[in-house]
Design a protein around this motif. Structure first.
Motif, PDB file in Angstrom:
ATOM      1  N   THR A   1       0.820  -1.334  -0.071  1.00  0.00           N
ATOM      2  CA  THR A   1      -0.123  -0.032  -0.073  1.00  0.00           C
ATOM      3  C   THR A   1       0.825   1.094   0.001  1.00  0.00           C
ATOM      4  N   ILE A   2       1.965   1.278   0.662  1.00  0.00           N
ATOM      5  CA  ILE A   2       2.771   2.350   0.928  1.00  0.00           C
ATOM      6  C   ILE A   2       3.381   2.647  -0.486  1.00  0.00           C
ATOM      7  N   ALA A   3       3.960   1.480  -1.038  1.00  0.00           N
ATOM      8  CA  ALA A   3       4.610   1.531  -2.420  1.00  0.00           C
ATOM      9  C   ALA A   3       3.833   2.063  -3.518  1.00  0.00           C
ATOM     10  N   MET A   4       2.601   1.638  -3.435  1.00  0.00           N
ATOM     11  CA  MET A   4       1.506   2.077  -4.446  1.00  0.00           C
ATOM     12  C   MET A   4       1.221   3.627  -4.341  1.00  0.00           C
ATOM     13  N   GLY A   5       1.192   3.920  -2.917  1.00  0.00           N
ATOM     14  CA  GLY A   5       0.872   5.276  -2.521  1.00  0.00           C
ATOM     15  C   GLY A   5       1.843   6.367  -3.090  1.00  0.00           C
ATOM     16  N   GLN A   6       3.122   5.856  -2.959  1.00  0.00           N
ATOM     17  CA  GLN A   6       4.219   6.725  -3.426  1.00  0.00           C
ATOM     18  C   GLN A   6       4.334   6.800  -4.984  1.00  0.00           C
ATOM     19  N   VAL A   7       4.049   5.616  -5.576  1.00  0.00           N
ATOM     20  CA  VAL A   7       3.976   5.639  -7.141  1.00  0.00           C
ATOM     21  C   VAL A   7       2.852   6.759  -7.827  1.00  0.00           C
ATOM     22  N   LEU A   8       1.660   6.684  -7.081  1.00  0.00           N
ATOM     23  CA  LEU A   8       0.571   7.576  -6.960  1.00  0.00           C
ATOM     24  C   LEU A   8       1.060   9.031  -7.046  1.00  0.00           C
ATOM     25  N   SER A   9       1.526   9.172  -5.843  1.00  0.00           N
ATOM     26  CA  SER A   9       2.185  10.596  -5.587  1.00  0.00           C
ATOM     27  C   SER A   9       2.984  10.852  -6.537  1.00  0.00           C
ATOM     28  N   LEU A  10       4.010  10.076  -7.111  1.00  0.00           N
ATOM     29  CA  LEU A  10       4.862  10.478  -8.115  1.00  0.00           C
ATOM     30  C   LEU A  10       4.057  10.848  -9.255  1.00  0.00           C
ATOM     31  N   LEU A  11       3.073  10.178  -9.690  1.00  0.00           N
ATOM     32  CA  LEU A  11       2.444  10.489 -11.110  1.00  0.00           C
ATOM     33  C   LEU A  11       1.567  11.937 -10.848  1.00  0.00           C
ATOM     34  N   ILE A  12       1.045  11.944  -9.511  1.00  0.00           N
ATOM     35  CA  ILE A  12       0.379  13.103  -9.410  1.00  0.00           C
ATOM     36  C   ILE A  12       1.356  14.356  -9.587  1.00  0.00           C
ATOM     37  N   CYS A  13       2.709  14.096  -9.126  1.00  0.00           N
ATOM     38  CA  CYS A  13       3.634  15.153  -9.076  1.00  0.00           C
ATOM     39  C   CYS A  13       4.106  15.528 -10.602  1.00  0.00           C
ATOM     40  N   GLY A  14       4.032  14.494 -11.306  1.00  0.00           N
ATOM     41  CA  GLY A  14       4.394  14.476 -12.690  1.00  0.00           C
ATOM     42  C   GLY A  14       3.457  15.232 -13.439  1.00  0.00           C
ATOM     43  N   THR A  15       2.007  14.933 -13.120  1.00  0.00           N
ATOM     44  CA  THR A  15       0.891  15.733 -13.757  1.00  0.00           C
ATOM     45  C   THR A  15       1.037  17.183 -13.443  1.00  0.00           C
ATOM     46  N   ALA A  16       1.144  17.431 -12.216  1.00  0.00           N
ATOM     47  CA  ALA A  16       1.209  18.859 -11.784  1.00  0.00           C
ATOM     48  C   ALA A  16       2.408  19.663 -12.426  1.00  0.00           C
ATOM     49  N   GLY A  17       3.551  18.799 -12.397  1.00  0.00           N
ATOM     50  CA  GLY A  17       4.371  19.487 -13.316  1.00  0.00           C
ATOM     51  C   GLY A  17       4.562  19.809 -14.486  1.00  0.00           C
ATOM     52  N   SER A  18       3.781  18.829 -15.335  1.00  0.00           N
ATOM     53  CA  SER A  18       3.613  18.979 -16.746  1.00  0.00           C
ATOM     54  C   SER A  18       2.408  19.966 -17.111  1.00  0.00           C
ATOM     55  N   CYS A  19       1.442  19.994 -16.206  1.00  0.00           N
ATOM     56  CA  CYS A  19       0.392  21.155 -16.386  1.00  0.00           C
ATOM     57  C   CYS A  19       1.013  22.441 -16.047  1.00  0.00           C
ATOM     58  N   GLN A  20       1.739  22.627 -15.083  1.00  0.00           N
ATOM     59  CA  GLN A  20       2.359  23.839 -14.882  1.00  0.00           C
ATOM     60  C   GLN A  20       3.321  24.174 -15.950  1.00  0.00           C
TER      61      GLN A  20
END
Length: 178
Positions: A19-38
């Protein structure tokens, strides 16, 4: 100690680590989405629906096959027969919310949008509790408190740093630009 005893001890730990690993991967994807949107907003690209399309396509490809193989009340056909209108309303609200978040990158800073993103989790939990009758465990409520503490920490960090982010220019055009 038998093999079953060992499995019963390590199974919850393994699930927690997964669960922690999946959450970290999800956080990484959200961060990538936010950075690309910006980055796209800074470059003048205005395609909020297209930017969210990949997220929805991945959700479709991930969860539809999973729900198709479930039996009983968790099967996609049973869900669609009984609660289709609730999921339609929640889906429309989610699409509109994602549109507004991606659109917001044109008018404010990444930190301000991350504050909005952090606050979305508790709000969606409340909405799913009210409309979808979802029941949560105490651990879920602890996670909401952690989200809200994160929001408070980000606001506090901005105050301590003395940043005046998001000048407010064109704030109303975000709402009326649709």
């Amino acid at each position: 100690m038998t093999k079953n005893d060992i499995n019963s001890v390590f199974n919850p730990v393994g699930r927690l680590l997964k669960t922690i690993a999946m959450g970290q991967v999800l956080s990484l994807l959200i961060c990538g989405t936010a950075g690309s949107c910006q980055y796209l907003a800074d470059a003048g690209v205005e395609t909020p629906m297209l930017q969210s399309f990949l997220n929805y396509a991945l959700l479709l490809l991930t969860y539809t096959p999973t729900l198709c193989i479930h039996r009983g009340d968790a099967n996609i056909l049973k869900i669609l027969r009984t609660k289709w209108w609730k999921y339609l309303l929640m889906g429309l609200a989610d699409v509109e919310a994602n549109y507004m978040v991606v659109k917001a990158y044109q008018f404010t800073t990444l930190t301000s949008i991350q504050l909005l993103d952090c606050f979305v989790i508790p709000v969606l939990m409340v909405l799913s509790w009210i409309f979808l009758k979802t029941r949560y465990r105490p651990l879920h409520f602890v996670a909401v408190v952690v989200c809200l503490l994160g929001v408070g920490a980000m606001v506090g960090a901005d105050i301590v740093a003395g940043r005046n982010q998001g000048s407010g220019k064109d704030a109303f055009s975000l709402v009326f630009h649709c």
